[in-house]
Design a protein around this motif. Structure first.
Motif, PDB file in Angstrom:
ATOM      1  N   ASP A  19      -5.996   0.902  14.117  1.00 11.61           N
ATOM      2  CA  ASP A  19      -4.769   0.097  14.190  1.00 11.61           C
ATOM      3  C   ASP A  19      -5.086  -1.343  14.573  1.00 11.61           C
ATOM      4  N   GLN A  20      -6.136  -1.537  15.365  1.00 12.40           N
ATOM      5  CA  GLN A  20      -6.537  -2.902  15.717  1.00 12.40           C
ATOM      6  C   GLN A  20      -7.291  -3.563  14.555  1.00 12.40           C
ATOM      7  N   GLY A  24      -0.958  -0.720  11.047  1.00 13.54           N
ATOM      8  CA  GLY A  24      -0.210   0.214  10.208  1.00 13.54           C
ATOM      9  C   GLY A  24       0.862  -0.447   9.349  1.00 13.54           C
ATOM     10  N   GLY A  25       1.395  -1.573   9.829  1.00 13.48           N
ATOM     11  CA  GLY A  25       2.472  -2.238   9.113  1.00 13.48           C
ATOM     12  C   GLY A  25       2.095  -2.735   7.724  1.00 13.48           C
ATOM     13  N   LEU A  27      -0.012  -1.038   5.582  1.00  5.79           N
ATOM     14  CA  LEU A  27      -0.706   0.022   4.842  1.00  5.79           C
ATOM     15  C   LEU A  27      -0.234   0.180   3.404  1.00  5.79           C
ATOM     16  N   ASP A  28       0.897  -0.443   3.082  1.00 10.97           N
ATOM     17  CA  ASP A  28       1.329  -0.312   1.688  1.00 10.97           C
ATOM     18  C   ASP A  28       0.614  -1.305   0.768  1.00 10.97           C
ATOM     19  N   LEU A  29      -0.146  -2.252   1.342  1.00 15.16           N
ATOM     20  CA  LEU A  29      -0.924  -3.173   0.493  1.00 15.16           C
ATOM     21  C   LEU A  29      -2.150  -2.454  -0.058  1.00 15.16           C
ATOM     22  N   THR A  30      -2.541  -2.804  -1.281  1.00 20.18           N
ATOM     23  CA  THR A  30      -3.747  -2.182  -1.836  1.00 20.18           C
ATOM     24  C   THR A  30      -4.752  -3.204  -2.378  1.00 20.18           C
ATOM     25  N   ARG A  42      -5.245  -7.245  15.279  1.00 24.27           N
ATOM     26  CA  ARG A  42      -4.733  -6.840  16.587  1.00 24.27           C
ATOM     27  C   ARG A  42      -5.742  -7.053  17.712  1.00 24.27           C
ATOM     28  N   SER A  67      -6.969   6.490  13.008  1.00 27.29           N
ATOM     29  CA  SER A  67      -6.500   7.078  11.755  1.00 27.29           C
ATOM     30  C   SER A  67      -7.582   7.072  10.688  1.00 27.29           C
ATOM     31  N   SER A  68      -7.292   7.775   9.583  1.00 24.15           N
ATOM     32  CA  SER A  68      -8.278   7.898   8.509  1.00 24.15           C
ATOM     33  C   SER A  68      -8.131   6.792   7.475  1.00 24.15           C
ATOM     34  N   ARG A  69      -7.314   5.788   7.759  1.00 17.42           N
ATOM     35  CA  ARG A  69      -7.024   4.749   6.768  1.00 17.42           C
ATOM     36  C   ARG A  69      -8.295   4.079   6.243  1.00 17.42           C
ATOM     37  N   GLU A  70      -8.478   4.147   4.941  1.00 18.25           N
ATOM     38  CA  GLU A  70      -9.622   3.494   4.315  1.00 18.25           C
ATOM     39  C   GLU A  70      -9.470   1.973   4.382  1.00 18.25           C
ATOM     40  N   ASN A  96     -15.848   6.353   5.355  1.00 16.88           N
ATOM     41  CA  ASN A  96     -15.141   5.394   4.502  1.00 16.88           C
ATOM     42  C   ASN A  96     -15.997   4.161   4.221  1.00 16.88           C
TER      43      ASN A  96
ATOM     44  N   TYR B  36      -2.095   6.513   0.988  1.00 20.48           N
ATOM     45  CA  TYR B  36      -3.400   6.505   0.321  1.00 20.48           C
ATOM     46  C   TYR B  36      -3.334   6.368  -1.182  1.00 20.48           C
ATOM     47  N   ASN B  75       4.633   2.646  -4.531  1.00 21.75           N
ATOM     48  CA  ASN B  75       3.515   3.555  -4.271  1.00 21.75           C
ATOM     49  C   ASN B  75       3.967   5.013  -4.458  1.00 21.75           C
ATOM     50  N   SER B 120      -6.138  11.889   9.785  1.00 18.58           N
ATOM     51  CA  SER B 120      -7.058  12.236  10.858  1.00 18.58           C
ATOM     52  C   SER B 120      -6.633  13.486  11.629  1.00 18.58           C
ATOM     53  N   LEU B 360       3.619   5.495  13.345  1.00 10.73           N
ATOM     54  CA  LEU B 360       2.562   4.556  12.965  1.00 10.73           C
ATOM     55  C   LEU B 360       3.076   3.132  12.841  1.00 10.73           C
ATOM     56  N   THR B 362       5.593   1.537  11.389  1.00 11.41           N
ATOM     57  CA  THR B 362       6.020   0.858  10.177  1.00 11.41           C
ATOM     58  C   THR B 362       7.533   0.763  10.054  1.00 11.41           C
ATOM     59  N   ARG B 379      -0.727   8.802  19.973  1.00 12.38           N
ATOM     60  CA  ARG B 379      -1.545   7.593  20.147  1.00 12.38           C
ATOM     61  C   ARG B 379      -0.803   6.478  20.857  1.00 12.38           C
TER      62      ARG B 379
END
Ligand code: SF4
Lengths: 170, 417
Positions: A19-20, A24-25, A27-30, A42, A67-70, A96, B36, B75, B120, B360, B362, B379
């Motif tokens: 998150d740092q 999370g805010g 996460l919709d960007l790709t 952060r 988190s598992s965010r790539e 990742n 994802y 998405n 996770s 999370l 958002t 968390r």
């Protein structure tokens, strides 16, 4: 993944979570370029402005936990970071980053040795890290053969493409 | 071998695996969530055309359910279209809830399975004797293409739970105590197994909470040996199709830690780290702007039940918001039938549709700078639920409900005797 990389160090503490690294805010960007704009936001709001290609991140234990965010690996890679050197890494972040072809080196004791802005040179094959500003040096733990193969192929995507190409020829 | 090693051995088509080696395993169930989209990108970038086995893939539209930006909506649209194209029938759309709870509700995870989700907290499924682990988007795309993924066979740490659980103390308090004692990076790369007599008194819901939270100590997976509690939960919906694997006598754990829960008080993880744990008594009276009850960690029927018990016939503090999110449609329906929803709404709760919601940071209940939140989720990293200058306390659902009632951190025990 041969050769020596050189760049400045950005130094952070232990337990820098995803998150740092990437909030999370967003996460919709790709698009990697857009993702790179929020790198380390952060923990270090100036990071994205200051980072240059070849720079490295130095951190304490458990870098990339959470988190598992790539996105956390994508944002560092796309912002130009050439390697991350830490006391230890969280496992999903590790996978990742390696998958993307971003080298991660486990370097015991490094967080205490290096200061922000120090010039580092890293020999990825030998695992030798030299702080050219202070002359200090650290040896990284060797990478497993599987991880070396992924990095050697420039990431898991080219590797899988290659493997499948080979399979298709057979 | 440990039961977890036997799961990997079976999935790798081998008699045996050795701790520390890297093995290629066929994945029994692969899940993707709506954070994802990169999974579909990586699938295309690696030349993927047909998903290897669409019957073994589940798609969850849960983190952004329902979409609150155009990008999120787009998405989700791409995910739906991918499922329709590829024949992925297990599309869990925005009306279903959070991935891990859906898998439990639908009994999609069974003992001995290798379950991989782009999340996770996939460690949750250790509660069913499965090997559950989280990966990123590209790893999941490799599974979509090949049906397989590489894993390092992990060392296993055993956490033995003894003693008697007191009133007002729950699985969440136990696991916070464990994480506070061992540290947020203690489990990195390793698996965590729970054993001991305390498990006999924990239902599936509380076991899921234990396993879910092992992620916060860095664990690769978690495990509880299936027992009559597990089977009773699973067998009401399906027949078990494979023999349950067990750990060989004489297996050497990397470490064994015994915790006696007798006398344990409700716990809290204070900002900004999940291992910053102490007795809730240390923080009694701290004003709370928002109490958050929900998520794959703390949004099950039992969690809503204890909140309803505490708040029945009472009103929350007018200076506190109480945001409640059932973890899934199944949880929502059951809580409705049992009257918990009515009780909580009457007490002043704000309900959000089953999803990850503000967990999370958002949407649907995020925090302003300087606000303080107590949450039943997992968390409290800086900025996890909104502004980086908000303070997050992680606690049990009972402690969250007690704080909503009093408008400050409070000991739930007094409401549960
Ligand atoms: S509820 Fe929270 S912890 Fe669980 S999957 Fe959703 S975002 Fe992750």
């Amino acid at each position: 993944m041969n050769g020596i990389i050189k760049g400045r160090a950005f130094v952070y503490g232990a337990n820098i979570d995803t998150d740092q690294i990437y909030p999370g805010g967003y996460l919709d960007l790709t698009d990697p370029e857009l993702v790179a704009r929020h790198a380390m936001e952060r923990v270090d709001p100036d990071f994205a402005k200051e980072v240059k290609p070849g720079d490295m991140i130095v951190a304490g234990a458990n870098f990339g936990c959470g988190s598992s965010r790539e996105h956390a690996a994508v944002t560092l890679k796309a912002s130009g970071i050439a390697a991350v050197l830490a006391e230890s890494f969280a496992r999903i972040f590790y996978r990742n980053a390696i998958n993307l072809g971003l080298p991660l080196l486990v370097c015991p004791g490094i967080a205490k040795l290096v200061k922000r802005g120090d010039m580092l040179s890293v020999d990825l094959t030998e695992g030798k890290v030299i702080d050219q500003t202070t002359g200090a040096s650290v040896t990284a733990q060797p990478l497993s053969a599987y991880v070396m193969a992924i990095l050697g192929n420039g990431g898991v995507k080219p590797m899988i493409r290659k493997q499948r190409g080979l399979l298709e020829e057979e | 071998m440990h039961a977890l090693e036997k799961i990997l051995a079976r999935a790798a088509g081998r008699e045996e695996v050795i701790t520390g080696e890297i093995v290629n395993c066929a994945v029994d169930l692969a899940g993707i969530n709506d954070l994802y989209l990169q999974t579909l990108r990586s699938f295309a970038e690696m030349g993927g055309r047909k998903v290897h086995d669409p019957q073994k893939v589940v798609m969850f539209l849960d983190h952004f359910a329902p979409a609150s930006t155009i990008t999120q909506a787009d998405n989700q649209k791409q995910f739906r279209e991918f499922c329709w194209e590829q024949g992925i029938d297990l599309l869990m759309d925005i009306n279903e809830g959070v991935c891990h709870q859906i898998l439990a509700d639908k009994r999609l995870v069974r003992p001995g399975m290798l379950v991989v989700v782009t999340d996770s907290h996939t460690t949750t499924h250790g509660a069913f004797g499965a090997f559950g682990t989280g990966v990123g988007a590209t790893d999941l795309a490799i599974i979509l293409i090949t049906g397989q993924l590489w894993f390092r066979v992990p060392e296993v740490i055993r956490i033995h739970l003894e003693g008697t659980i007191g009133k007002g103390v729950f699985a969440k308090d136990i696991i916070l105590k464990v994480i506070g004692t061992l540290g947020a990076d203690y489990g990195v790369y390793r698996a965590v197994e729970f054993t001991g007599p305390v498990l006999d008194r924990l239902g599936v819901s509380e076991r899921m909470t234990l396993c879910n939270m092992t992620t916060e100590m860095g664990a690769k997976t978690a495990y509880i040996q299936p027992d009559p509690v597990t089977f009773e939960f699973l067998e009401d919906k399906l027949e078990l199709d494979s023999p349950v694997l067990t750990t060989d006598p004489g297996y050497r754990y990397a470490a064994v830690h015994t915790f006696d829960v007798t006398g344990l008080k409700p716990q809290v993880a204070a900002p900004h780290s999940v291992d910053n744990v102490s007795d809730i008594a240390e923080y009694l009276g701290r004003p709370i702007n928002q109490a958050f009850l929900g998520t794959c960690t703390g949004g099950r029927v039992e969690d809503l039940a204890v909140a309803a018990r505490i708040l029945k016939g009472r009103r929350i503090n007018p200076r506190t918001r109480f945001v409640v999110v059932p973890a899934s449609k199944g949880v929502f329906l059951e809580a409705m039938a049992k009257g918990y929803i009515q009780t909580l709404v009457e007490a002043g709760a704000t309900f959000v549709t089953p999803s990850c919601a503000a967990c999370l940071g958002t949407h649907q209940g995020i925090l302003a700078p300087g606000e303080t939140c107590i949450t039943a989720s997992s968390r409290n990293f800086p900025g996890r639920m909104g502004h980086a200058e908000a303070e997050i306390f992680v606690a049990s659902p009972a402690s969250v409900a007690a704080a909503a009632l009093e408008g400050k951190i409070a000991d739930p025990v007094q409401y549960l005797v």
